[in-house]
Design a protein around this motif. Structure first.
Motif, PDB file in Angstrom:
ATOM      1  N   ASN A 281       0.937  -1.372   0.331  1.00 17.92           N
ATOM      2  CA  ASN A 281      -0.140   0.131   0.029  1.00 17.92           C
ATOM      3  C   ASN A 281       1.191   1.338  -0.119  1.00 17.92           C
ATOM      4  OD1 ASN A 281      -1.483   2.117   2.684  1.00 17.92           O
ATOM      5  ND2 ASN A 281      -2.756   1.630  -0.367  1.00 17.92           N
ATOM      6  N   ILE A 282       0.631   2.348  -0.409  1.00 14.59           N
ATOM      7  CA  ILE A 282       1.248   3.597  -1.331  1.00 14.59           C
ATOM      8  C   ILE A 282       0.060   4.165  -0.252  1.00 14.59           C
ATOM      9  CG2 ILE A 282       2.917   4.564  -2.821  1.00 14.59           C
ATOM     10  CD1 ILE A 282       4.080   2.026  -2.066  1.00 14.59           C
ATOM     11  N   GLN A 283       0.800   5.647   0.188  1.00 21.14           N
ATOM     12  CA  GLN A 283      -0.127   6.066   0.720  1.00 21.14           C
ATOM     13  C   GLN A 283       0.956   7.995   0.310  1.00 21.14           C
ATOM     14  OE1 GLN A 283      -0.187   7.298   4.916  1.00 21.14           O
ATOM     15  NE2 GLN A 283      -2.515   8.240   5.040  1.00 21.14           N
ATOM     16  N   ILE A 284      -0.615   8.546  -0.983  1.00 22.65           N
ATOM     17  CA  ILE A 284      -0.273   9.957  -1.094  1.00 22.65           C
ATOM     18  C   ILE A 284      -0.896  11.131  -0.630  1.00 22.65           C
ATOM     19  CG2 ILE A 284      -0.033  11.037  -2.882  1.00 22.65           C
ATOM     20  CD1 ILE A 284      -0.321   8.742  -5.020  1.00 22.65           C
ATOM     21  N   VAL A 285       0.097  11.921   0.280  1.00 22.23           N
ATOM     22  CA  VAL A 285      -0.527  13.391   0.746  1.00 22.23           C
ATOM     23  C   VAL A 285      -0.629  13.897   0.211  1.00 22.23           C
ATOM     24  CG1 VAL A 285      -0.630  14.447   3.094  1.00 22.23           C
ATOM     25  CG2 VAL A 285      -0.922  12.253   2.692  1.00 22.23           C
ATOM     26  N   ASP A 286      -0.508  15.137  -0.461  1.00 24.18           N
ATOM     27  CA  ASP A 286      -0.004  16.610  -0.871  1.00 24.18           C
ATOM     28  C   ASP A 286       0.836  16.198  -1.698  1.00 24.18           C
ATOM     29  OD1 ASP A 286      -1.727  18.376   0.898  1.00 24.18           O
ATOM     30  OD2 ASP A 286       0.155  17.971   2.071  1.00 24.18           O
ATOM     31  N   GLY A 287       0.352  15.246  -3.531  1.00 21.47           N
ATOM     32  CA  GLY A 287       0.954  14.939  -4.452  1.00 21.47           C
ATOM     33  C   GLY A 287       2.589  14.801  -4.279  1.00 21.47           C
ATOM     34  N   GLN A 288       2.973  13.774  -2.739  1.00 22.68           N
ATOM     35  CA  GLN A 288       3.773  13.003  -3.101  1.00 22.68           C
ATOM     36  C   GLN A 288       3.643  11.588  -1.898  1.00 22.68           C
ATOM     37  OE1 GLN A 288       5.754  16.063  -0.192  1.00 22.68           O
ATOM     38  NE2 GLN A 288       7.348  16.503  -2.051  1.00 22.68           N
ATOM     39  N   VAL A 289       4.429  10.706  -2.140  1.00 25.76           N
ATOM     40  CA  VAL A 289       4.669   9.598  -1.734  1.00 25.76           C
ATOM     41  C   VAL A 289       4.607   9.855  -0.398  1.00 25.76           C
ATOM     42  CG1 VAL A 289       5.539   6.684  -0.865  1.00 25.76           C
ATOM     43  CG2 VAL A 289       5.540   8.252  -2.998  1.00 25.76           C
ATOM     44  N   SER A 290       3.857   9.287   0.912  1.00 27.78           N
ATOM     45  CA  SER A 290       4.401   9.296   2.198  1.00 27.78           C
ATOM     46  C   SER A 290       4.090   8.233   3.516  1.00 27.78           C
ATOM     47  CB  SER A 290       3.005  10.888   3.073  1.00 27.78           C
ATOM     48  OG  SER A 290       1.571   9.877   3.229  1.00 27.78           O
ATOM     49  N   ASP A 291       4.132   7.186   3.094  1.00 27.08           N
ATOM     50  CA  ASP A 291       3.744   6.206   3.730  1.00 27.08           C
ATOM     51  C   ASP A 291       3.745   5.055   2.482  1.00 27.08           C
ATOM     52  OD1 ASP A 291       4.255   4.147   5.424  1.00 27.08           O
ATOM     53  OD2 ASP A 291       2.005   4.610   6.147  1.00 27.08           O
ATOM     54  N   TYR A 292       4.850   3.832   2.833  1.00 30.88           N
ATOM     55  CA  TYR A 292       4.677   2.819   2.355  1.00 30.88           C
ATOM     56  C   TYR A 292       4.895   1.323   3.215  1.00 30.88           C
ATOM     57  CZ  TYR A 292       7.538  -1.288   0.525  1.00 30.88           C
ATOM     58  OH  TYR A 292       7.658  -2.761  -0.076  1.00 30.88           O
ATOM     59  N   ARG A 293       3.887   0.813   2.693  1.00 28.73           N
ATOM     60  CA  ARG A 293       3.400  -0.856   3.280  1.00 28.73           C
ATOM     61  C   ARG A 293       3.488  -1.599   3.145  1.00 28.73           C
ATOM     62  NH1 ARG A 293      -0.844   1.248   8.191  1.00 28.73           N
ATOM     63  NH2 ARG A 293       0.512   3.343   8.779  1.00 28.73           N
ATOM     64  N   ARG A 294       4.938  -2.820   3.413  1.00 39.50           N
ATOM     65  CA  ARG A 294       4.119  -4.400   2.676  1.00 39.50           C
ATOM     66  C   ARG A 294       3.875  -4.863   3.202  1.00 39.50           C
ATOM     67  NH1 ARG A 294       6.744  -6.558  -2.215  1.00 39.50           N
ATOM     68  NH2 ARG A 294       7.364  -4.992  -2.106  1.00 39.50           N
ATOM     69  N   PHE A 295       2.485  -5.989   2.937  1.00 45.35           N
ATOM     70  CA  PHE A 295       2.002  -6.856   3.353  1.00 45.35           C
ATOM     71  C   PHE A 295       2.211  -8.083   3.359  1.00 45.35           C
ATOM     72  CE2 PHE A 295      -1.279  -2.990   2.810  1.00 45.35           C
ATOM     73  CZ  PHE A 295      -2.001  -2.670   3.940  1.00 45.35           C
ATOM     74  N   THR A 296       2.595  -8.868   1.453  1.00 45.01           N
ATOM     75  CA  THR A 296       2.985  -9.908   1.815  1.00 45.01           C
ATOM     76  C   THR A 296       3.877  -9.730   0.716  1.00 45.01           C
ATOM     77  OG1 THR A 296       1.268 -10.187  -0.497  1.00 45.01           O
ATOM     78  CG2 THR A 296       0.665 -10.740   1.955  1.00 45.01           C
ATOM     79  N   GLU A 297       4.782 -10.817   0.563  1.00 45.35           N
ATOM     80  CA  GLU A 297       5.972 -11.039  -1.004  1.00 45.35           C
ATOM     81  C   GLU A 297       4.787 -10.310  -2.029  1.00 45.35           C
ATOM     82  OE1 GLU A 297       8.597 -10.610  -0.140  1.00 45.35           O
ATOM     83  OE2 GLU A 297       8.910 -10.311   2.187  1.00 45.35           O
ATOM     84  N   ALA A 298       6.345  -9.703  -2.326  1.00 48.35           N
ATOM     85  CA  ALA A 298       5.916  -9.445  -4.154  1.00 48.35           C
ATOM     86  C   ALA A 298       5.721 -11.104  -4.770  1.00 48.35           C
ATOM     87  CB  ALA A 298       6.471  -9.093  -4.858  1.00 48.35           C
ATOM     88  N   PRO A 299       5.284 -11.696  -5.786  1.00 48.60           N
ATOM     89  CA  PRO A 299       5.542 -13.000  -7.084  1.00 48.60           C
ATOM     90  C   PRO A 299       6.570 -13.038  -7.022  1.00 48.60           C
ATOM     91  CG  PRO A 299       3.589 -11.778  -7.276  1.00 48.60           C
ATOM     92  CD  PRO A 299       3.852 -10.625  -6.449  1.00 48.60           C
ATOM     93  N   ALA A 300       6.842 -14.663  -7.645  1.00 44.11           N
ATOM     94  CA  ALA A 300       8.135 -14.644  -7.038  1.00 44.11           C
ATOM     95  C   ALA A 300       8.253 -14.503  -9.081  1.00 44.11           C
ATOM     96  CB  ALA A 300       8.120 -16.004  -7.247  1.00 44.11           C
ATOM     97  N   THR A 301       7.226 -14.145  -9.675  1.00 46.31           N
ATOM     98  CA  THR A 301       7.648 -13.616 -11.187  1.00 46.31           C
ATOM     99  C   THR A 301       8.265 -12.138 -11.324  1.00 46.31           C
ATOM    100  OG1 THR A 301       5.193 -13.371 -11.505  1.00 46.31           O
ATOM    101  CG2 THR A 301       6.291 -15.718 -12.149  1.00 46.31           C
ATOM    102  N   ALA A 302       7.977 -11.415 -10.201  1.00 49.51           N
ATOM    103  CA  ALA A 302       7.928 -10.243 -10.023  1.00 49.51           C
ATOM    104  C   ALA A 302       9.825  -9.475 -10.701  1.00 49.51           C
ATOM    105  CB  ALA A 302       8.076  -9.219  -8.901  1.00 49.51           C
ATOM    106  N   GLU A 303      10.094  -8.729 -11.074  1.00 49.76           N
ATOM    107  CA  GLU A 303      11.424  -8.733 -11.801  1.00 49.76           C
ATOM    108  C   GLU A 303      12.044  -6.601 -11.601  1.00 49.76           C
ATOM    109  OE1 GLU A 303      10.758  -7.500 -16.270  1.00 49.76           O
ATOM    110  OE2 GLU A 303      10.215 -10.036 -16.580  1.00 49.76           O
ATOM    111  N   ALA A 304      13.332  -6.665 -11.153  1.00 54.62           N
ATOM    112  CA  ALA A 304      13.318  -5.393 -11.007  1.00 54.62           C
ATOM    113  C   ALA A 304      13.088  -4.833 -11.868  1.00 54.62           C
ATOM    114  CB  ALA A 304      14.703  -5.691 -10.355  1.00 54.62           C
TER     115      ALA A 304
END
Length: 233
Positions: free
Chosen positions: A210-233
């Protein structure tokens, strides 16, 4: 992969300059399910419009699958949008005098997909959302949850790599909202990258991040589960 670096979006009139996004950085890896939250007016819709290539950004870098979007012509942007991105909106945006099948088929016609291929994709998409029996129904003959499932089918018939959802459960009751979220999770599990704007904290927590946006900027970042194994950098 979707990557925004130092994105700014400024709306200007003769008297007013409004900064909708400023120094905005976000990376979504292939196969992720990310939710975007924040107060009204924080820049969520502006972000989604830029991510979906519906409006330009003022400065910064936006790369989609490694291609710099700011360097493309209008025709190239339209091609990238049509081929790579699917949209789901809060208001369903179904055409009332077209059947369920015809609503799903419309974007495929604009893309020049053959008649046989359109028919196949429509049937496949309706089966995916469990509405094959509603093939010839009009939108007014469906519940709100069913209409949103048709909207999901319409988006998925284009076989997008990225699915952008703007408050897709906002007009639904709690049960229907959960059913739509279940469907989005299944679509994501099958490999489609999803970015969803929501005001519902419970739904936001069902994503991997989850990414929280406040006043046009990213203000908070939370990871709840691991990204899929197929995710690429």
């Amino acid at each position: 992969m979707l990557k925004m670096t130092n994105i700014a979006k400024v709306y200007r009139t003769d008297m007013v300059e409004t900064h909708a996004l400023r120094s905005f950085d976000l990376e979504v890896k292939t196969g992720e399910f990310v939710t975007i939250t924040g107060p009204s007016g924080s820049g969520k819709t502006t972000f989604l419009n830029i991510a979906g290539l519906l409006e330009p950004f003022s400065s910064g870098s936006y790369q989609l699958n490694g291609v710099e979007m700011g360097a493309l012509s209008d025709n190239q942007l339209a091609k990238a949008r049509n081929e790579s991105i699917g949209f789901i909106f809060q208001g369903f945006n179904l055409i009332p005098d077209l059947t369920v099948a015809e609503n799903i088929e419309v974007p495929l016609r604009y893309r020049g997909v053959s008649r046989a291929e359109r028919k196949s994709r429509v049937e496949e998409a309706l089966e995916m959302v469990g509405l094959s029996a509603r093939y010839s129904h009009l939108p007014a003959q469906l519940s709100g949850g069913q209409q949103q499932r048709v909207a999901i089918a319409r988006a998925m018939a284009g076989k997008p790599a990225f699915l952008l959802a703007d408050e897709p459960t906002g007009n639904l009751d709690t049960l229907m909202a959960r059913q739509v979220m279940d469907m989005l999770e299944s679509i994501n599990a099958a490999g489609t990258t999803i970015v969803m704007v929501t005001h519902d904290p419970d739904l936001a927590r069902r994503a991997q991040r989850n990414i929280q946006i406040v006043d046009g900027q990213v203000s908070d970042y939370r990871r709840f589960t691991e990204a899929p194994a197929t995710a690429e950098a």
